[in-house]
Design an enzyme around this catalytic site. Structure first.
Site, PDB file in Angstrom:
ATOM      1  N   TYR A 108       0.849  -1.196   0.000  1.00  0.00           N
ATOM      2  CA  TYR A 108       0.000   0.000   0.000  1.00  0.00           C
ATOM      3  C   TYR A 108       0.885   1.247   0.000  1.00  0.00           C
ATOM      4  O   TYR A 108       1.873   1.328   0.735  1.00  0.00           O
ATOM      5  CB  TYR A 108      -0.882   0.004   1.251  1.00  0.00           C
ATOM      6  CG  TYR A 108      -1.742   1.248   1.368  1.00  0.00           C
ATOM      7  CD1 TYR A 108      -3.004   1.285   0.794  1.00  0.00           C
ATOM      8  CD2 TYR A 108      -1.276   2.383   2.029  1.00  0.00           C
ATOM      9  CE1 TYR A 108      -3.794   2.424   0.883  1.00  0.00           C
ATOM     10  CE2 TYR A 108      -2.047   3.529   2.115  1.00  0.00           C
ATOM     11  CZ  TYR A 108      -3.310   3.540   1.540  1.00  0.00           C
ATOM     12  OH  TYR A 108      -4.077   4.666   1.614  1.00  0.00           O
ATOM     13  N   GLU A 196      -3.529   7.488  -4.217  1.00  0.00           N
ATOM     14  CA  GLU A 196      -3.508   6.220  -3.484  1.00  0.00           C
ATOM     15  C   GLU A 196      -3.285   5.059  -4.443  1.00  0.00           C
ATOM     16  O   GLU A 196      -4.029   4.906  -5.408  1.00  0.00           O
ATOM     17  CB  GLU A 196      -4.827   6.025  -2.732  1.00  0.00           C
ATOM     18  CG  GLU A 196      -4.830   4.791  -1.849  1.00  0.00           C
ATOM     19  CD  GLU A 196      -6.172   4.593  -1.152  1.00  0.00           C
ATOM     20  OE1 GLU A 196      -7.204   4.505  -1.840  1.00  0.00           O
ATOM     21  OE2 GLU A 196      -6.178   4.540   0.097  1.00  0.00           O
TER      22      GLU A 196
END
Ligand code: ADP
Ligand code: MG
Length: 393
Positions: A108, A196
């Site tokens: 992530y 993101e």
């Protein structure tokens, strides 16, 4: 402003961040042709302004062009409901057909503006993938945060640190650090509020690529990015928020309340929500008509508030400086008559032409209670709501 994954990936590529090869398609036939062109196993991904697609059937791995066509057929024209959308979902008008990647590990990586510190912050975790929300909630220590510097940017050693925290294979360290630096540059140069990458994957060949991409652009900076402003897709927005935006009104839908709030100014909106709570109720929304709203905008503002099914009572809190109370009052009366809205209203008006405004409201024949000030409005609201509980409505 939100943009689609395929648009975000175009930007990533321009900034040297590797992404899987992908082709966007608007029809099942185009999806089939795209799968043929890419060859082999591909992934068909619904293009919507919401995450959580994987768990909601919006990401499908298929092994032939025919299956890609079928997957696209099943998605296009439907509304996809994910945990990030409302119950009605968001329309799927396009799919992205992308090369399937052999995933060894899902990581992530994101960048947001930390409002408290006033800096962009890189957030990284080895626990990427579809359960990142759970990771953030249950094991927040698995998310690393590294602050950039508004003047210096993200130092190369920071990028290398993050690559090390992500525990990528040694052969991919240098490329990952470069990816992180490029992503940071992308964030700053495009005035993003969020970038993101979830998941950022390590492939079986030890390459690091962005498998998913979400970019939010700062609305107030869009005037500097005319090309990006064109990526806006109004169909993905909530209908009322879209209408408010096109009328240049700031409208925010809130969960669970029944008081529709019309105010002028963001600070007054906050105060109005506070007094609504103080009166024992919850706001259903707030709509900021801004400083110099004309009658058309007031009318549209009112129509938007009464279109929200959850609104049972309207609180108008106006401090007229540049705005004129009589114009606002007339706008409210016109729109109420036109829409046939019979909701009770509590109105506090002070400032320019407040007296005239109150007269217009009092003579309108509508269910309007004028309050002298903010505290008075709260008390009136409380009385009205307890009356409503007693069965008056
Ligand atoms: P969302 O975040 O909306 O659920 P993602 O793009 O992150 O959508 O996809 C969900 C999951 O699908 C990913 O975590 C990954 O496991 C898989 N996936 C997505 N794109 C690909 C791809 N190109 N190749 C292989 N798997 C993929
Ligand atoms: Mg994702």
């Amino acid at each position: 402003m939100n943009i689609h994954e395929y648009q975000a990936k175009d930007i990533l590529e321009r900034f040297g961040v590797p992404v899987p090869k992908g082709i966007v398609a608007s029809t099942p036939g185009e999806a089939k042709a795209a799968a043929e062109e890419l060859g082999g196993t591909v992934v068909v991904k619904a293009q919507v302004h919401a995450g959580g697609r994987g768990k909601a059937g919006g990401v499908k791995v298929v092994s032939s062009a025919d299956e890609a066509e079928q997957a696209a057929e099943a998605m296009l024209g439907t509304n996809l409901v994910t945990h990030q959308t409302g119950p009605q979902g968001v329309p799927v008008r396009k799919v992205m057909v992308a090369e399937a990647t052999d995933i060894a590990d899902e990581l992530y990586l994101s960048i947001i503006v930390d409002g408290d510190a006033g800096v962009p912050v890189v957030i990284a975790s080895t626990e990427g993938g579809m359960d990142i929300e759970e990771v953030a909630e249950k094991t927040p220590d698995r998310l690393f945060r590294v602050a950039g510097d508004p003047l210096i940017g993200l130092s190369p050693y920071h990028a290398r640190d993050i690559a090390a925290l992500l525990n990528v294979p040694a052969s991919a360290r240098r490329a990952t650090a470069a990816l992180i630096s490029n992503l940071y540059r992308l964030f700053v140069e495009n005035d993003c509020s969020l970038v993101e990458i979830n998941p950022l994957v390590v492939t079986k060949d030890e390459e690091v690529i962005a498998l998913d991409a979400k970019i939010n652009l700062e609305d107030d900076a869009l005037f500097r990015h005319k090309d990006l402003a064109g990526l806006h897709d109004p169909e993905q927005e909530d209908e009322l928020e879209r209408r408010a935006r096109s009328a240049d009104l700031a409208y925010v839908k809130l969960d669970g309340g029944k008081v529709g709030c019309m105010v002028n100014g963001a600070g007054l909106a906050m105060a109005t929500m506070d007094i609504t709570k103080w009166a024992g109720a919850d706001p259903a929304n707030f709509l900021d008509i801004g400083g110099s709203a004309d009658q058309d905008r007031i009318e549209e503002a009112f129509r938007i508030i009464v279109s929200d099914d959850e609104v049972e009572i309207i609180l108008v809190n106006l401090f007229a400086g540049i705005a004129r109370s009589d114009v606002v009052a007339q706008g409210i009366v016109n729109a109420a008559k036109e829409t046939g809205a019979t909701l009770p209203m509590v109105v506090a008006m002070r400032g320019t032409n407040a007296e005239e405004g109150r007269n217009i409201l009092n003579e309108s024949g509508l269910d309007i209670t004028a309050a002298p000030d903010l505290a008075g409005a709260a008390e009136t609201l409380r009385d009205k709501l307890s009356g409503a509980k007693g069965g008056a409505r």
